[in-house]
Design an enzyme around this catalytic site. Structure first.
Site, PDB file in Angstrom:
ATOM      1  N   HIS A   1       7.451 -72.106  96.639  1.00 56.36           N
ATOM      2  CA  HIS A   1       7.815 -73.482  97.002  1.00 56.36           C
ATOM      3  C   HIS A   1       9.056 -73.527  97.903  1.00 56.36           C
ATOM      4  O   HIS A   1       9.637 -74.582  98.119  1.00 56.36           O
ATOM      5  CB  HIS A   1       7.987 -74.378  95.763  1.00 56.36           C
ATOM      6  CG  HIS A   1       6.665 -74.726  95.121  1.00 56.36           C
ATOM      7  ND1 HIS A   1       6.053 -75.945  95.284  1.00 56.36           N
ATOM      8  CD2 HIS A   1       5.835 -73.987  94.352  1.00 56.36           C
ATOM      9  CE1 HIS A   1       4.889 -75.942  94.613  1.00 56.36           C
ATOM     10  NE2 HIS A   1       4.743 -74.758  94.044  1.00 56.36           N
ATOM     11  N   THR A   2       9.435 -72.386  98.417  1.00 59.02           N
ATOM     12  CA  THR A   2      10.564 -72.351  99.347  1.00 59.02           C
ATOM     13  C   THR A   2      10.119 -72.656 100.775  1.00 59.02           C
ATOM     14  O   THR A   2      10.930 -73.042 101.602  1.00 59.02           O
ATOM     15  CB  THR A   2      11.233 -70.958  99.318  1.00 59.02           C
ATOM     16  OG1 THR A   2      10.199 -69.966  99.321  1.00 59.02           O
ATOM     17  CG2 THR A   2      12.072 -70.785  98.066  1.00 59.02           C
TER      18      THR A   2
ATOM     19  N   SER B   1     -22.815 -71.344 105.327  1.00 58.62           N
ATOM     20  CA  SER B   1     -22.140 -70.264 104.601  1.00 58.62           C
ATOM     21  C   SER B   1     -23.051 -69.666 103.558  1.00 58.62           C
ATOM     22  O   SER B   1     -24.078 -70.224 103.197  1.00 58.62           O
ATOM     23  CB  SER B   1     -20.894 -70.794 103.908  1.00 58.62           C
ATOM     24  OG  SER B   1     -21.290 -71.537 102.780  1.00 58.62           O
TER      25      SER B   1
ATOM     26  N   GLY C   1      -9.825 -70.692  94.248  1.00 58.66           N
ATOM     27  CA  GLY C   1      -9.122 -71.345  93.138  1.00 58.66           C
ATOM     28  C   GLY C   1      -8.229 -70.411  92.353  1.00 58.66           C
ATOM     29  O   GLY C   1      -7.707 -70.772  91.304  1.00 58.66           O
ATOM     30  N   ALA C   2      -8.027 -69.201  92.832  1.00 59.54           N
ATOM     31  CA  ALA C   2      -7.207 -68.232  92.102  1.00 59.54           C
ATOM     32  C   ALA C   2      -5.761 -68.219  92.585  1.00 59.54           C
ATOM     33  O   ALA C   2      -4.949 -67.456  92.095  1.00 59.54           O
ATOM     34  CB  ALA C   2      -7.807 -66.838  92.235  1.00 59.54           C
TER      35      ALA C   2
ATOM     36  N   LEU D   1      -4.998 -67.349  95.633  1.00 56.18           N
ATOM     37  CA  LEU D   1      -4.911 -66.238  96.581  1.00 56.18           C
ATOM     38  C   LEU D   1      -5.222 -66.704  98.003  1.00 56.18           C
ATOM     39  O   LEU D   1      -5.538 -65.908  98.888  1.00 56.18           O
ATOM     40  CB  LEU D   1      -5.850 -65.106  96.160  1.00 56.18           C
ATOM     41  CG  LEU D   1      -5.559 -64.509  94.777  1.00 56.18           C
ATOM     42  CD1 LEU D   1      -6.556 -63.414  94.437  1.00 56.18           C
ATOM     43  CD2 LEU D   1      -4.136 -63.955  94.707  1.00 56.18           C
TER      44      LEU D   1
ATOM     45  N   SER E   1      -7.703 -68.600  99.503  1.00 58.70           N
ATOM     46  CA  SER E   1      -9.027 -68.544 100.136  1.00 58.70           C
ATOM     47  C   SER E   1      -9.084 -69.556 101.276  1.00 58.70           C
ATOM     48  O   SER E   1      -9.753 -69.324 102.284  1.00 58.70           O
ATOM     49  CB  SER E   1     -10.120 -68.831  99.107  1.00 58.70           C
ATOM     50  OG  SER E   1      -9.883 -70.058  98.474  1.00 58.70           O
TER      51      SER E   1
ATOM     52  N   ASP F   1       1.030 -69.468 103.581  1.00 58.83           N
ATOM     53  CA  ASP F   1      -0.261 -68.800 103.370  1.00 58.83           C
ATOM     54  C   ASP F   1      -0.880 -68.379 104.699  1.00 58.83           C
ATOM     55  O   ASP F   1      -1.368 -67.257 104.862  1.00 58.83           O
ATOM     56  CB  ASP F   1      -1.226 -69.723 102.611  1.00 58.83           C
ATOM     57  CG  ASP F   1      -0.622 -70.243 101.318  1.00 58.83           C
ATOM     58  OD1 ASP F   1       0.367 -69.643 100.853  1.00 58.83           O
ATOM     59  OD2 ASP F   1      -1.127 -71.247 100.798  1.00 58.83           O
TER      60      ASP F   1
ATOM     61  N   TYR G   1       1.795 -80.666  92.982  1.00 63.47           N
ATOM     62  CA  TYR G   1       2.377 -80.017  94.162  1.00 63.47           C
ATOM     63  C   TYR G   1       3.157 -81.037  94.999  1.00 63.47           C
ATOM     64  O   TYR G   1       4.311 -80.818  95.361  1.00 63.47           O
ATOM     65  CB  TYR G   1       1.274 -79.351  95.001  1.00 63.47           C
ATOM     66  CG  TYR G   1       1.805 -78.522  96.155  1.00 63.47           C
ATOM     67  CD1 TYR G   1       1.964 -77.146  96.027  1.00 63.47           C
ATOM     68  CD2 TYR G   1       2.159 -79.120  97.366  1.00 63.47           C
ATOM     69  CE1 TYR G   1       2.457 -76.381  97.081  1.00 63.47           C
ATOM     70  CE2 TYR G   1       2.650 -78.369  98.417  1.00 63.47           C
ATOM     71  CZ  TYR G   1       2.795 -77.001  98.265  1.00 63.47           C
ATOM     72  OH  TYR G   1       3.285 -76.259  99.310  1.00 63.47           O
TER      73      TYR G   1
END
Ligand code: GLA
Length: 385
Positions: A36-37, A69, A126-127, A129, A131, A176, A228
């Site tokens: 969150h920086t 997809s 949803g992990a 990471l 996506s 990200d 968030y």
């Protein structure tokens, strides 16, 4: 990996009836430290992981954009003349949002040709990471190539972030997409989120006999709703009350005074950001001076700060972190935006199986769903394959 690329090529040909002109891919990311920086204009230290989103793309002669997809049955179609954030829904908002955001960064959307895209991915959704950043980065890089836009990777990260903010509606920062765009093998991306200057930092995990283990709790989170955005608003309020542009401008030594100005909750939100920024700087220094074996305490302190001050952990993440610490990890913390998703643990190679068994046991004992536990390594960022 080769398999997914072949599948994507075949999926493209089957869906659209011609051969794709190229394959592009981009990785998910793990944040080693600095949570969150990013939207506080501070520092982050993520790395791109060996899980990727692969896309096949072909240019069209008309102005249609079509997206299909491996994981959704629908084929989404939209004409370039109708491309606005408001017209985008569902998962196709990620790739089409990128096409729109390129327009905001100089692409002439009235002149470019349409395209077909077929997507597949082995980044778990949803992990925590990223996506979503993986698909944004792959599409941004591909369209930058085929539309010959000449934008650099930093700008393409901004494009992905804009798509996420406006088309998907999540008020997220630049971390990200930067990790996905700039990552290098066995290294982390040390990013200054104010200047966007970045430096590649050698992680040295292999030399230290360590691996990063992901513990995906399976607890779902979304950054387009709820917590968030509230945390981001608290940080902005804190900065305003302290009279600074962003919390980046507050030092650890300023915290005593900040406590006299802010209410308790805002103060604790601010304290997380200010100390977390310092922990990123400390982690970079310790990695350089002492190596990965010495960063465990910083990871632990980061988790405590997120649990107690920023309050974005959940019981499953706390359990994962505690169990990892009691079973061989030299440091552990939740990673990503919080409210669910995954924890990371830095683990000596010979302790990994014991740790996995312990995590499964602890989750079963608490009546939580079985987590998914796996090792990731630091991999190269987005590219044309
Ligand atoms: C999410 C956001 C990032 C960052 C992290 C928290 O992953 O997408 O921009 O704010 O949460 O560090």
């Amino acid at each position: 990996m080769t398999d997914i690329r072949d599948d994507v090529r075949a999926g493209f040909a089957e869906t659209f009836g011609y051969e794709a002109s190229g394959i592009w891919s981009a990785p998910g990311r793990v944040n080693l430290i600095g949570e969150h920086t990013d939207y506080n204009e501070g520092f982050v230290l993520p790395f791109a992981i060996d899980r990727r989103t692969i896309i096949a793309l072909g240019l069209r002669e008309d102005r249609l954009m079509r997206i299909a997809s491996e994981f959704a049955d629908e084929l989404v179609e939209l004409d370039l003349s109708e491309l606005t954030p408001e017209n985008l829904t569902g998962w196709s908002a990620y790739p089409l949002g990128v096409a729109w955001a390129l327009g905001e960064h100089g692409a002439d959307l009235a002149a470019v040709p349409g395209f077909d895209i077929f997507v597949d991915s082995d980044v778990p959704v949803g992990a925590g990471l990223s996506s979503s950043a993986a698909i944004e980065s792959a599409v941004a890089l591909a369209l930058n190539d085929v539309w010959a836009l000449g934008l650099d990777r930093r700008t393409l990260a901004r494009v992905g972030q804009l798509a996420e903010n406006r088309a998907v509606g999540a008020p997220t920062g630049i971390m990200d997409q930067s990790a996905s765009m700039l990552g290098e093998t066995d290294s982390a991306v040390f990013l200054d989120c104010r200047s966007l200057d970045s430096e590649i930092i050698d992680l040295g995990f292999a030399a230290a006999g360590l691996e990063i283990v992901i513990i995906d709790t399976g607890v779902n989170h979304s950054h387009a709703t709820g917590g968030y955005g509230e945390r981001r608003a608290s940080c902005e309020l804190g900065a305003k009350l302290l009279g600074v542009t962003a919390l980046r401008d507050v030092a650890v030594a300023d915290l005593d005074q900040a406590r006299t100005i802010l209410d308790d909750v805002t103060f604790r939100r601010v304290r997380h950001i200010v100390t977390e920024n310092q922990r990123v700087l400390d982690t970079v220094r310790v990695l350089r001076e002492q190596g990965a074996g010495a960063i465990g305490d910083l990871l632990d302190a980061s988790h405590q700060s997120m649990r107690d001050d920023f309050e974005i952990s959940v019981p499953e993440l706390d359990l994962a972190v505690e169990t990892a610490r009691m079973n061989g990890a030299i440091g552990a913390r939740m990673t990503g935006g919080g409210f669910g998703g995954a924890a990371i643990a830095l683990v000596p190679v010979d302790a990994i199986s014991r740790l996995q068994v312990a995590i499964d046991g602890a989750f079963a004992e608490h009546g939580y769903g079985q987590p998914d536990t796996f090792v990731v390594s630091a991999a190269k960022g987005a590219g044309r394959d």
